[in-house]
Enzyme design. Structure first.
Site, PDB file in Angstrom:
ATOM      1  N   ASP A   1      -6.258  -2.691 -10.655  1.00 20.39           N
ATOM      2  CA  ASP A   1      -5.418  -1.613 -11.200  1.00 20.39           C
ATOM      3  C   ASP A   1      -4.223  -1.378 -10.288  1.00 20.39           C
ATOM      4  OD1 ASP A   1      -4.583   0.321 -12.994  1.00 20.39           O
ATOM      5  OD2 ASP A   1      -5.727   1.928 -12.042  1.00 20.39           O
TER       6      ASP A   1
ATOM      7  N   HIS B   1      -9.636  -2.321   4.395  1.00 21.37           N
ATOM      8  CA  HIS B   1      -8.318  -2.925   4.151  1.00 21.37           C
ATOM      9  C   HIS B   1      -7.986  -3.949   5.238  1.00 21.37           C
ATOM     10  CE1 HIS B   1      -8.055   1.194   2.322  1.00 21.37           C
ATOM     11  NE2 HIS B   1      -7.707   0.446   1.291  1.00 21.37           N
TER      12      HIS B   1
ATOM     13  N   ALA C   1       7.008  42.329  -7.155  1.00 20.83           N
ATOM     14  CA  ALA C   1       6.889  41.092  -7.952  1.00 20.83           C
ATOM     15  C   ALA C   1       6.438  41.384  -9.379  1.00 20.83           C
ATOM     16  CB  ALA C   1       5.925  40.121  -7.270  1.00 20.83           C
TER      17      ALA C   1
ATOM     18  N   HIS D   1      -7.927   1.708   5.981  1.00 22.89           N
ATOM     19  CA  HIS D   1      -9.173   1.872   6.728  1.00 22.89           C
ATOM     20  C   HIS D   1      -9.749   0.489   7.047  1.00 22.89           C
ATOM     21  CE1 HIS D   1      -8.958   6.156   5.971  1.00 22.89           C
ATOM     22  NE2 HIS D   1      -8.719   5.888   4.700  1.00 22.89           N
TER      23      HIS D   1
ATOM     24  N   THR E   1      10.745  45.422   3.914  1.00 23.40           N
ATOM     25  CA  THR E   1      11.253  44.709   5.097  1.00 23.40           C
ATOM     26  C   THR E   1      12.027  43.469   4.685  1.00 23.40           C
ATOM     27  OG1 THR E   1       9.380  45.501   6.388  1.00 23.40           O
ATOM     28  CG2 THR E   1      10.617  43.647   7.275  1.00 23.40           C
ATOM     29  N   VAL E   2      11.477  42.730   3.721  1.00 25.49           N
ATOM     30  CA  VAL E   2      12.152  41.533   3.237  1.00 25.49           C
ATOM     31  C   VAL E   2      13.496  41.891   2.608  1.00 25.49           C
ATOM     32  CG1 VAL E   2      12.044  39.646   1.561  1.00 25.49           C
ATOM     33  CG2 VAL E   2      10.027  40.217   2.918  1.00 25.49           C
TER      34      VAL E   2
ATOM     35  N   MET F   1     -14.084  -4.825  -0.878  1.00 26.56           N
ATOM     36  CA  MET F   1     -14.961  -5.027   0.270  1.00 26.56           C
ATOM     37  C   MET F   1     -15.987  -3.901   0.361  1.00 26.56           C
ATOM     38  SD  MET F   1     -13.497  -7.794   1.459  1.00 26.56           S
ATOM     39  CE  MET F   1     -14.081  -8.034   3.140  1.00 26.56           C
TER      40      MET F   1
ATOM     41  N   THR G   1       0.832  -1.201   0.000  1.00 25.53           N
ATOM     42  CA  THR G   1       0.000   0.000   0.000  1.00 25.53           C
ATOM     43  C   THR G   1       0.865   1.249   0.000  1.00 25.53           C
ATOM     44  OG1 THR G   1      -1.755   1.196   1.162  1.00 25.53           O
ATOM     45  CG2 THR G   1      -0.180  -0.007   2.528  1.00 25.53           C
TER      46      THR G   1
END
Length: 576
Positions: free
Chosen positions: A296, A209, A481, A206, A438-439, A336, A201
């Site tokens: 699958d 399984h 930016a 759950h 600030t950055v 299931m 897996t």
């Protein structure tokens, strides 16, 4: 003449003799070296510990071609997935590599020497043919993650040769659940487990399984090995830390003494039928006698035309065709379903027509996790749901990034500060403010304003934003930016690494003449005089966003109204 079979011989390459080991370590420091990729690291670990037996190294050209074309090594043994060491031609030339060269393979995390490879072949593969034959996609469909990886990440040359193990890779997570094939075989022998059903897996488990694995074991009077993959899986899968906590919480739900959890450091290829055979070979090496092959199995989902890459039972058919050689019994996965009237799970094909059933799809489960909706205990265990909710909190607890972009003095900083106040007023999460200036002062002091430096600056902002939002914070960033491609990369960074990936781009589209007219500091005037170089809007272009989530203009709207519109955007997404 019959083909050879996969037997019980395990080719563990680790050196037990101390003197020989010391000699290999010493030699490894004198050789040219290669730092492995994450996938190569997974492959090497399973070559060295015998998980990929009968391989004793990365495939040479003849073995590679035999596997690609016929699913067999040159000695006739079945092997369905190429396990190759890819390097660039430039790297090969730089290191001066040729046939018979010895090269140290290093762990990319700490540069420790892991193995020495003695090169047998160096060649350039036909990637289109590899994709077509191994993954069954004649048109090289990049919707398949392994085909995309092959063309976008795998280097142009393959290097084949046997390896000598120097050191196993060090793991610091879930050490008690990590077994080599030899260790797991010894463990089974100690417990007197004669028959073992392995369950593969890469997803959380759950109740369904648990029920199907218990049923498979009881039908065969066997024990269960929960053997999840913790190497590379499909992009977008639940991270392995969360999944392992789920597996640990579900183990006590098995009958006492029935099941064992062990982790597999495999880099999956999602190759469907071929991968299922590969998984069977690996589980045989780890000492199991039975292997559950799902519907699958290891399929990557839909192709670019919206159809499944593989048929639902192609994997089971291919494994069955090799059953006499693999020497491991395939157990078909039984779907299931829950029966509310009797509070039990039963295989779908054994449920009488008309019997009421219930189920929750993967999509519905993700929706309930995302919204915080109830997940019934008939579907999963409380401990599993609790673990998933810790890693995938509902929207109101998720972090997010608001990135405001626009010209200097467009009002984006004022909007950012006002939005910070409004979010702090609402409470519920910490709020971080990353103003552009600030950055620049704190993170990017060495950067200028060239296109390259602007890109670097924005990616730093994106990295910090992603880390903060992943921790559940609200991040408000307001850089200029100006470059469209840089903004797209910033969005991608936050969306792929920032927890739930909530990113919103707000274009503060205040016109240049208004920005310049209200400039009390005279910055635009200095830029017009040429005193400031590379100034956006004057001597550098601003590329207007094509993917903004919201466009605002302080010349047309008051700050309070703009902030309210951003809050409404967040409310619409369920984040506030």
């Amino acid at each position: 003449m019959s083909n050879p079979c996969h037997g019980n011989v395990l080719k563990d390459l680790h050196v037990r003799d101390a003197d020989k080991h010391d000699a290999l370590v010493a030699e490894s420091e004198t050789l040219p070296s290669v730092s492995l990729t994450e996938r190569q690291l997974c492959d090497l670990e399973l070559i060295m510990n015998g998980g990929f037996s009968p391989l004793e190294g990365f495939m040479n050209k003849k073995d590679y071609e035999g596997v690609v074309e016929n699913m067999r090594l040159t000695d006739g043994l079945v092997f369905t997935i190429p396990v190759t060491l890819d390097l660039s031609s430039e790297k090969i030339k730089e290191l001066g590599l040729s046939e018979s060269s010895r090269v140290t393979l290093r762990d990319p995390r700490d540069e420790n020497p892991l193995a020495i490879i003695t090169i047998e072949d160096i060649w350039q593969p036909n990637k289109e043919n590899e994709a077509a034959k191994v993954f069954g996609a004649g048109e090289n469909d990049l919707a398949h993650p392994a085909i995309a990886y092959l063309h976008n990440n795998v280097k142009d040359s393959y290097v084949g040769g046997k390896v000598q193990a120097v050191n196993p890779p060090l793991h610091y997570d879930y050490v008690a659940q990590r077994f080599t094939p030899a260790e797991l075989r010894s463990h089974f022998k100690k417990l007197a487990w004669r028959k073992v059903v392995a369950f593969q897996t890469r997803n959380p488990m759950h109740r369904a399984h648990r029920e199907l694995t218990v049923r498979a074991a009881r039908q065969r009077q066997a024990n269960v090995l929960i053997h999840p993959v913790v190497g590379l899986t499909k992009p977008g899968d639940v991270d392995h830390f969360t999944r392992v906590r789920v597996y640990q919480s579900i183990m006590p739900k098995y009958p006492n003494g029935m099941a064992q959890l062990a982790l597999l450091p495999l880099a999956m290829r999602m190759a469907g039928p071929r991968e299922a055979v590969w998984h069977a070979i690996i589980r045989k090496n780890f000492g199991t006698t039975h292997f559950i092959v799902g519907r699958d199995h290891a399929g990557p989902g839909k192709n670019s035309h919206g159809k499944d890459f593989y048929g639902p039972y192609d994997a089971q058919e291919l494994v069955t065709s090799f059953k006499d050689e693999l020497k491991i019994e395939m157990v078909p996965f039984q779907m299931m379903t829950y029966l509310p009237e009797t509070d039990e799970y039963q295989p779908v094909d054994e449920v009488p027509q008309g019997t009421p059933t219930a189920n929750i799809s993967g999509t519905e489960l993700r929706r309930r996790l995302k919204t915080g909706a109830h997940i019934p205990d008939w579907f999963s265990y409380d401990s599993v749901v609790k673990t998933l909710r810790e890693s995938y909190p509902p929207r109101l607890q998720q972090g997010f990034t608001i990135m405001l972009t626009g010209l200097w003095n467009s009002g984006k900083d004022q909007i950012a500060k006002a939005l910070q106040v409004k979010l702090n007023e609402q409470g519920g999460r910490s709020v971080s403010l990353l103003l552009g200036e600030t950055v620049r002062q704190e993170l990017s002091t060495e950067l200028g304003f060239s296109r390259e430096d602007r890109h670097k600056n924005l990616q730093r902002i994106a990295f910090v934003s992603a880390e903060l939002s992943r921790a559940g914070a609200a991040v408000i960033a307001s850089p200029i930016a100006p470059i469209e491609e840089s903004r797209k990369q910033a969005r991608k960074t936050v969306e792929t690494t920032g927890g739930a990936g909530n990113f919103f781009l707000i274009h503060v589209a205040t016109p240049l003449d208004i920005c310049e007219k209200t400039d009390r500091r005279g910055v635009y005037a200095k830029a017009r005089k040429g005193e400031i170089k590379n100034f956006t809007g004057v001597s550098d272009d601003y590329e207007e966003p094509k993917d903004a989530d919201l466009t605002v203009d302080v010349a047309q709207q008051p700050i309070s109204e703009i902030v309210h519109s951003i809050v409404l955007l967040l409310e619409g997404e369920g984040l506030v």
